[in-house]
Design an enzyme around this catalytic site. Structure first.
Site, short mmCIF file in Angstrom:
data_model
loop_
_atom_site.label_atom_id
_atom_site.label_comp_id
_atom_site.label_asym_id
_atom_site.label_seq_id
_atom_site.Cartn_x
_atom_site.Cartn_y
_atom_site.Cartn_z
N ASP A 47 0.84 -1.20 0.00
CA ASP A 47 0.00 0.00 0.00
C ASP A 47 0.87 1.25 0.00
O ASP A 47 1.95 1.27 -0.60
CB ASP A 47 -0.93 -0.03 1.23
CG ASP A 47 -2.28 0.61 0.94
OD1 ASP A 47 -2.33 1.85 0.81
OD2 ASP A 47 -3.27 -0.12 0.84
N HIS A 89 -3.70 5.56 3.67
CA HIS A 89 -4.46 4.42 3.18
C HIS A 89 -3.95 3.09 3.73
O HIS A 89 -4.72 2.23 4.17
CB HIS A 89 -4.39 4.43 1.64
CG HIS A 89 -5.35 3.54 0.96
ND1 HIS A 89 -5.02 2.27 0.54
CD2 HIS A 89 -6.65 3.73 0.58
CE1 HIS A 89 -6.06 1.72 -0.07
NE2 HIS A 89 -7.06 2.58 -0.06
N SER A 233 -11.31 -0.96 -0.92
CA SER A 233 -10.04 -0.93 -0.17
C SER A 233 -10.22 -1.36 1.27
O SER A 233 -9.33 -1.99 1.85
CB SER A 233 -9.45 0.48 -0.19
OG SER A 233 -8.94 0.81 -1.45
#
Length: 270
Positions: A47, A89, A233
């Site tokens: 990520d 994220h 996600s």
């Protein structure tokens, strides 16, 4: 199911349907992961990086960054110790995994930059790094639309499958095929509303195979804070965390077997 956002389109129409799962002994979910905490399982988060200082994440066992490098033999280079989350994220995904499987050994593999974008060569290199370093589960809340990399992603996904590394990958939030989420060797995930963190459903009309909690979820973010977010996600690490618990309770299961157990414990499996 109706009124689903674009990223849940795999479950549109009549919904995921009913499916016949493995007849696991006793109560299926208890057999699959009851009492398991993820101990002994190595999980990589490919990520934007992971903030180990965030209270929802805790200690990382290792951090690397995979960066495109045209001068390198493989087209990328690996930088050890690069633990900063450049966006937030990756920290969100790691926090979800940790909430479900608190004792996993977490590794950060950074392939995305400050704009949450990255090169396919770096993403591919991150998967290869995870396979070569013996990760049991790999969370990929990203996917590539670059058709030039179809064959390379397919090859590394197969390598992971036969090496015993379970790849859990988000389907695209926008229309169109993405890789490696489309491959049968990968556990592909889309977001659904109103599900508990430890609940998933099986999609009887793949290539997206599983749906999990991913709409309006409170997730860890930068500076030790949280935000509310939606998307495939955030459904993906829910499934990765459950897979880690399955492997914690049943060490040695192959990716094929873990996927079969996930199917068996899905809320729509009879």
């Amino acid at each position: 199911m109706t009124d689903l956002p674009e990223w849940s389109r795999a479950f549109a129409g009549e919904g995921p349907g009913r499916s016949r799962g493995l007849p696991l002994p006793g109560e299926r979910r208890d057999w699959a992961w009851g009492g398991a905490t993820g101990a002994g399982v190595r999980v990589a988060v490919i990520d934007s990086g992971v903030d180990a200082a965030h209270p929802a994440v805790g200690r990382l066992a290792g951090s690397v960054a995979v960066e495109a490098d045209p001068e390198a033999e493989e087209g990328y280079r690996v930088v050890d110790g690069a633990g900063e989350d450049l966006y937030g994220h990756g920290t969100a995904c790691a926090g979800i995994i940790r909430s479900l499987a608190p004792d996993v050994e977490l590794h950060s593999v950074r392939v995305l930059g400050r704009n949450l974008k990255g090169r396919s060569v770096a993403f591919h290199g991150g998967i290869r790094w995870a396979v070569e370093h013996g990760m049991d589960v790999v969370n990929m809340s990203l996917s590539s639309q670059n058709e030039d990399w179809f064959a390379a992603f397919h090859e590394v996904a197969d390598e992971a499958y036969f090496a015993g590394t379970l790849l859990v990958c988000a389907a695209s939030n926008t229309p169109g095929a993405t890789f490696p989420s489309q491959f049968a060797s990968v556990v592909s995930v889309a977001a659904l509303p109103a599900y508990e963190a430890d609940t998933l459903v099986y999609n009887t009309a793949p290539p997206v195979e599983f749906g999990a909690r991913g709409l309006d979820v409170e997730v860890a973010w930068t500076a030790g804070g949280t935000i509310r977010a939606s998307g495939n996600s955030f459904a993906t690490p829910h499934v990765a965390g459950l897979a880690a618990r399955i492997l914690s309770k049943h060490p040695g299961l192959t990716p094929f077997q873990v996927k079969a157990v996930l199917h068996a414990v899905a809320g729509n499996s009879d």
